[in-house]
Motif scaffolding. Structure first.
Motif, PDB file in Angstrom:
ATOM      1  N   UNK A 255      57.156 116.353  33.976  1.00  0.00           N
ATOM      2  CA  UNK A 255      55.761 116.718  33.670  1.00  0.00           C
ATOM      3  C   UNK A 255      55.623 117.072  32.197  1.00  0.00           C
ATOM      4  N   UNK A 256      56.129 116.218  31.351  1.00  0.00           N
ATOM      5  CA  UNK A 256      56.162 116.473  29.917  1.00  0.00           C
ATOM      6  C   UNK A 256      57.594 116.410  29.434  1.00  0.00           C
ATOM      7  N   UNK A 257      57.775 116.615  28.151  1.00  0.00           N
ATOM      8  CA  UNK A 257      59.122 116.645  27.587  1.00  0.00           C
ATOM      9  C   UNK A 257      59.766 117.955  28.021  1.00  0.00           C
ATOM     10  N   UNK A 258      60.879 117.860  28.712  1.00  0.00           N
ATOM     11  CA  UNK A 258      61.529 119.052  29.263  1.00  0.00           C
ATOM     12  C   UNK A 258      62.160 119.882  28.159  1.00  0.00           C
ATOM     13  N   UNK A 259      61.795 121.163  28.128  1.00  0.00           N
ATOM     14  CA  UNK A 259      62.429 122.075  27.175  1.00  0.00           C
ATOM     15  C   UNK A 259      63.042 123.247  27.933  1.00  0.00           C
ATOM     16  N   UNK A 260      63.962 123.934  27.254  1.00  0.00           N
ATOM     17  CA  UNK A 260      64.460 125.192  27.809  1.00  0.00           C
ATOM     18  C   UNK A 260      63.483 126.294  27.429  1.00  0.00           C
ATOM     19  N   UNK A 261      63.838 127.519  27.735  1.00  0.00           N
ATOM     20  CA  UNK A 261      62.925 128.639  27.497  1.00  0.00           C
ATOM     21  C   UNK A 261      62.645 128.862  26.019  1.00  0.00           C
ATOM     22  N   UNK A 262      63.478 128.277  25.147  1.00  0.00           N
ATOM     23  CA  UNK A 262      63.290 128.470  23.710  1.00  0.00           C
ATOM     24  C   UNK A 262      62.606 127.283  23.027  1.00  0.00           C
ATOM     25  N   UNK A 263      62.246 126.260  23.815  1.00  0.00           N
ATOM     26  CA  UNK A 263      61.563 125.102  23.251  1.00  0.00           C
ATOM     27  C   UNK A 263      62.464 123.950  22.882  1.00  0.00           C
ATOM     28  N   UNK A 264      63.759 124.060  23.226  1.00  0.00           N
ATOM     29  CA  UNK A 264      64.730 123.016  22.886  1.00  0.00           C
ATOM     30  C   UNK A 264      64.746 121.968  23.997  1.00  0.00           C
ATOM     31  N   UNK A 265      64.780 120.699  23.627  1.00  0.00           N
ATOM     32  CA  UNK A 265      64.857 119.619  24.610  1.00  0.00           C
ATOM     33  C   UNK A 265      66.304 119.433  25.062  1.00  0.00           C
ATOM     34  N   UNK A 266      66.546 118.357  25.799  1.00  0.00           N
ATOM     35  CA  UNK A 266      67.913 118.074  26.249  1.00  0.00           C
ATOM     36  C   UNK A 266      68.827 117.649  25.106  1.00  0.00           C
ATOM     37  N   UNK A 293      48.377 127.890  23.511  1.00  0.00           N
ATOM     38  CA  UNK A 293      49.757 127.501  23.820  1.00  0.00           C
ATOM     39  C   UNK A 293      50.354 126.655  22.711  1.00  0.00           C
ATOM     40  N   UNK A 294      49.569 125.738  22.152  1.00  0.00           N
ATOM     41  CA  UNK A 294      50.084 124.878  21.077  1.00  0.00           C
ATOM     42  C   UNK A 294      50.556 125.715  19.897  1.00  0.00           C
ATOM     43  N   UNK A 295      49.754 126.701  19.520  1.00  0.00           N
ATOM     44  CA  UNK A 295      50.115 127.547  18.377  1.00  0.00           C
ATOM     45  C   UNK A 295      51.314 128.426  18.715  1.00  0.00           C
ATOM     46  N   UNK A 296      51.226 129.130  19.840  1.00  0.00           N
ATOM     47  CA  UNK A 296      52.273 130.104  20.178  1.00  0.00           C
ATOM     48  C   UNK A 296      53.625 129.438  20.402  1.00  0.00           C
ATOM     49  N   UNK A 297      53.631 128.325  21.125  1.00  0.00           N
ATOM     50  CA  UNK A 297      54.913 127.666  21.406  1.00  0.00           C
ATOM     51  C   UNK A 297      55.501 127.054  20.140  1.00  0.00           C
ATOM     52  N   UNK A 298      54.638 126.470  19.296  1.00  0.00           N
ATOM     53  CA  UNK A 298      55.120 125.868  18.048  1.00  0.00           C
ATOM     54  C   UNK A 298      55.697 126.930  17.121  1.00  0.00           C
ATOM     55  N   UNK A 299      55.044 128.074  17.042  1.00  0.00           N
ATOM     56  CA  UNK A 299      55.566 129.144  16.183  1.00  0.00           C
ATOM     57  C   UNK A 299      56.885 129.679  16.728  1.00  0.00           C
ATOM     58  N   UNK A 300      56.995 129.757  18.054  1.00  0.00           N
ATOM     59  CA  UNK A 300      58.256 130.202  18.650  1.00  0.00           C
ATOM     60  C   UNK A 300      59.383 129.217  18.332  1.00  0.00           C
ATOM     61  N   UNK A 301      59.092 127.914  18.413  1.00  0.00           N
ATOM     62  CA  UNK A 301      60.087 126.903  18.061  1.00  0.00           C
ATOM     63  C   UNK A 301      60.539 127.090  16.616  1.00  0.00           C
ATOM     64  N   UNK A 302      59.583 127.327  15.720  1.00  0.00           N
ATOM     65  CA  UNK A 302      59.944 127.550  14.314  1.00  0.00           C
ATOM     66  C   UNK A 302      60.865 128.761  14.179  1.00  0.00           C
ATOM     67  N   UNK A 303      60.547 129.844  14.888  1.00  0.00           N
ATOM     68  CA  UNK A 303      61.389 131.037  14.831  1.00  0.00           C
ATOM     69  C   UNK A 303      62.787 130.747  15.375  1.00  0.00           C
ATOM     70  N   UNK A 304      62.851 129.967  16.439  1.00  0.00           N
ATOM     71  CA  UNK A 304      64.162 129.678  17.039  1.00  0.00           C
ATOM     72  C   UNK A 304      64.984 128.724  16.187  1.00  0.00           C
ATOM     73  N   UNK A 305      64.341 127.814  15.498  1.00  0.00           N
ATOM     74  CA  UNK A 305      65.069 126.979  14.545  1.00  0.00           C
ATOM     75  C   UNK A 305      65.701 127.860  13.466  1.00  0.00           C
ATOM     76  N   UNK A 306      65.031 128.953  13.145  1.00  0.00           N
ATOM     77  CA  UNK A 306      65.539 129.887  12.144  1.00  0.00           C
ATOM     78  C   UNK A 306      66.504 130.914  12.747  1.00  0.00           C
ATOM     79  N   UNK A 307      66.817 130.733  14.043  1.00  0.00           N
ATOM     80  CA  UNK A 307      67.861 131.558  14.643  1.00  0.00           C
ATOM     81  C   UNK A 307      67.404 132.749  15.450  1.00  0.00           C
ATOM     82  N   UNK A 311      62.939 133.647  23.972  1.00  0.00           N
ATOM     83  CA  UNK A 311      62.377 132.875  25.076  1.00  0.00           C
ATOM     84  C   UNK A 311      60.855 132.913  24.990  1.00  0.00           C
ATOM     85  N   UNK A 312      60.231 131.847  25.460  1.00  0.00           N
ATOM     86  CA  UNK A 312      58.780 131.741  25.398  1.00  0.00           C
ATOM     87  C   UNK A 312      58.148 132.490  26.571  1.00  0.00           C
TER      88      UNK A 312
END
Length: 395
Positions: A255-266, A293-307, A311-312
């Motif tokens: 049901x979309x691109x599968x991500x984990x709780x941090x926004x990372x795909x497979x 959701x678009x804003x919040x999840x995207x910002x969380x992904x940016x934070x997680x890329x930075x370490x 979890x979302x």
């Protein structure tokens, strides 16, 4: 460094790019959009923009100077045709662009009717992109006959705008009632009354057999044999997540691109956010189609890329403008078994737990409900239903 490549140029893409720079990411960022215009807001397209109340320059999410000042490469009319995960490149405009991390914000695609029943006729429109709305705008002439197919929020908003512009509007919903997938019967009743009071005809519980016309649509034949004349048709029958690029690259899809709780795909260096992404949530995976959701999840992904390693935890909120009414929604009503009505607000409970609230022209109920839901607090349903109870006291 190859840096970060973001595929897509909507709300999530801009939020991710801006957040990365705000967090001090200094390597290259490339944002690739397949439309010829700079990133813009989508919700006003079918409302303020179509009504002529919001010009194109006010739709734009960031000014032209933003991209240069933040050293972000914005490429327009640049659809990505493939992802090579082994080489860590995306194929765009005849070249292979390398990435260290890739963010997919590919959004969603409107559903259309099959060509076999007239879905490919001229004059049949969907509402998603600027080009979609620009294409249908000339048809909005006073007295023109519009048939809207689909009784969700997009279809209802299109019907309201058409009425405001002087059109004769009929809305057709195949399900037993409008808003059947997304709202309780009480909310649907309030919205239906709103439309009927303004002269919109609503037909529920009847599907579409086919669209009529040779080259251009002239009408809609319903499953019960009725024919509705139409100068044009708007489809509001939902969207599907844009997963083709991810699927072709071998990423997991659910049901979309599968991500984990941090926004990372497979793939550990590929992330996804926004309408295209599904993520874990109590009770199963979900996918949210909203600006928040678009804003919040995207910002969380940016934070997680930075370490950050976060979890979302979504804080869902939505809104819909119809005529002069504003419907505000907080929370997710999935699994509700009771609705408490308080004036023009409708409160969803599962057992004693407050799940969501729909508030029609009642911003106070919306804000209090949103605060309660986000705090994990549930008021007593009986007290909530009592008009003598001060809402603020429930906090």
């Amino acid at each position: 460094m190859a840096g970060i490549v973001i595929v897509g140029a909507g709300q999530a893409a801009v939020a991710a790019a801006a957040k990365l720079r705000a967090l001090g990411y200094s390597a290259p960022i490339s944002l690739l959009g397949d439309e010829p215009v700079a990133p813009y807001q989508r919700p006003p397209l079918s409302k303020a923009y179509l009504l002529g109340e919001m010009p194109l320059d006010r739709l734009t999410l960031r000014g032209d100077d933003f991209w240069a000042e933040h050293h972000i490469t914005l490429r327009l009319s640049a659809p990505v045709s493939a992802i090579d995960r082994a080489a860590k490149t995306v194929h765009v405009a005849g070249e292979d662009l390398p990435y260290d991390q890739l963010i997919l914000t590919t959004g969603a695609t409107p559903r259309r009717l099959p060509a076999t029943i007239g879905g490919d006729l001229a004059g049949v429109h969907v509402v998603r992109r600027l080009a979609d709305v620009d294409a249908m705008a000339p048809a909005f002439r006073p007295g023109a006959r519009l048939v809207v197919i689909g009784g969700g929020y997009v279809g209802l908003e299109a019907a309201a705008v058409a009425w405001k512009l002087g059109l004769r509007v009929t809305l057709v919903e195949a399900a037993p009632r409008i808003l059947g997938r997304v709202a309780c019967a009480e909310t649907a009743d309030a919205i239906r009354r709103l439309h009927l009071e303004h002269g919109v005809e609503i037909i529920e519980g009847v599907g579409v057999e086919r669209l009529l016309g040779d080259a251009h649509v002239t009408g809609v034949r319903l499953a019960d044999g009725r024919d509705l004349a139409a100068d044009f048709v708007i489809l509001g029958i939902g969207v599907t997540p844009a997963t083709a690029l991810a699927e072709a690259a071998g990423l997991a899809i659910d049901n979309g691109i599968t991500t984990d709780a941090q926004g990372r795909t497979s793939d550990p260096v590929i992330w996804a956010a926004g309408d295209c992404a599904s993520f874990p949530h109590p009770g199963g995976r979900i996918r949210l189609e909203s600006v928040g959701n678009a804003i919040d999840m995207a910002e969380l992904v940016a934070e997680n890329i930075m370490g950050a390693g976060l979890d979302y935890a979504p804080k869902p909120w939505f809104w819909s403008d119809q005529f002069d009414a504003k419907l505000q929604i907080a929370g997710l009503n999935t699994g509700y078994d009771r609705v408490v009505t308080r004036g023009q607000s409708f409160w969803y409970f599962r057992g004693a737990q407050l799940l969501a609230v729909d508030a029609l022209n009642d911003p106070r109920a919306y804000m209090i409900g949103k605060r309660l839901i986000e705090a994990g607090r549930s008021p007593d349903p009986a007290a909530l239903a009592d008009p003598e109870t001060d809402l603020k006291a429930l906090l």
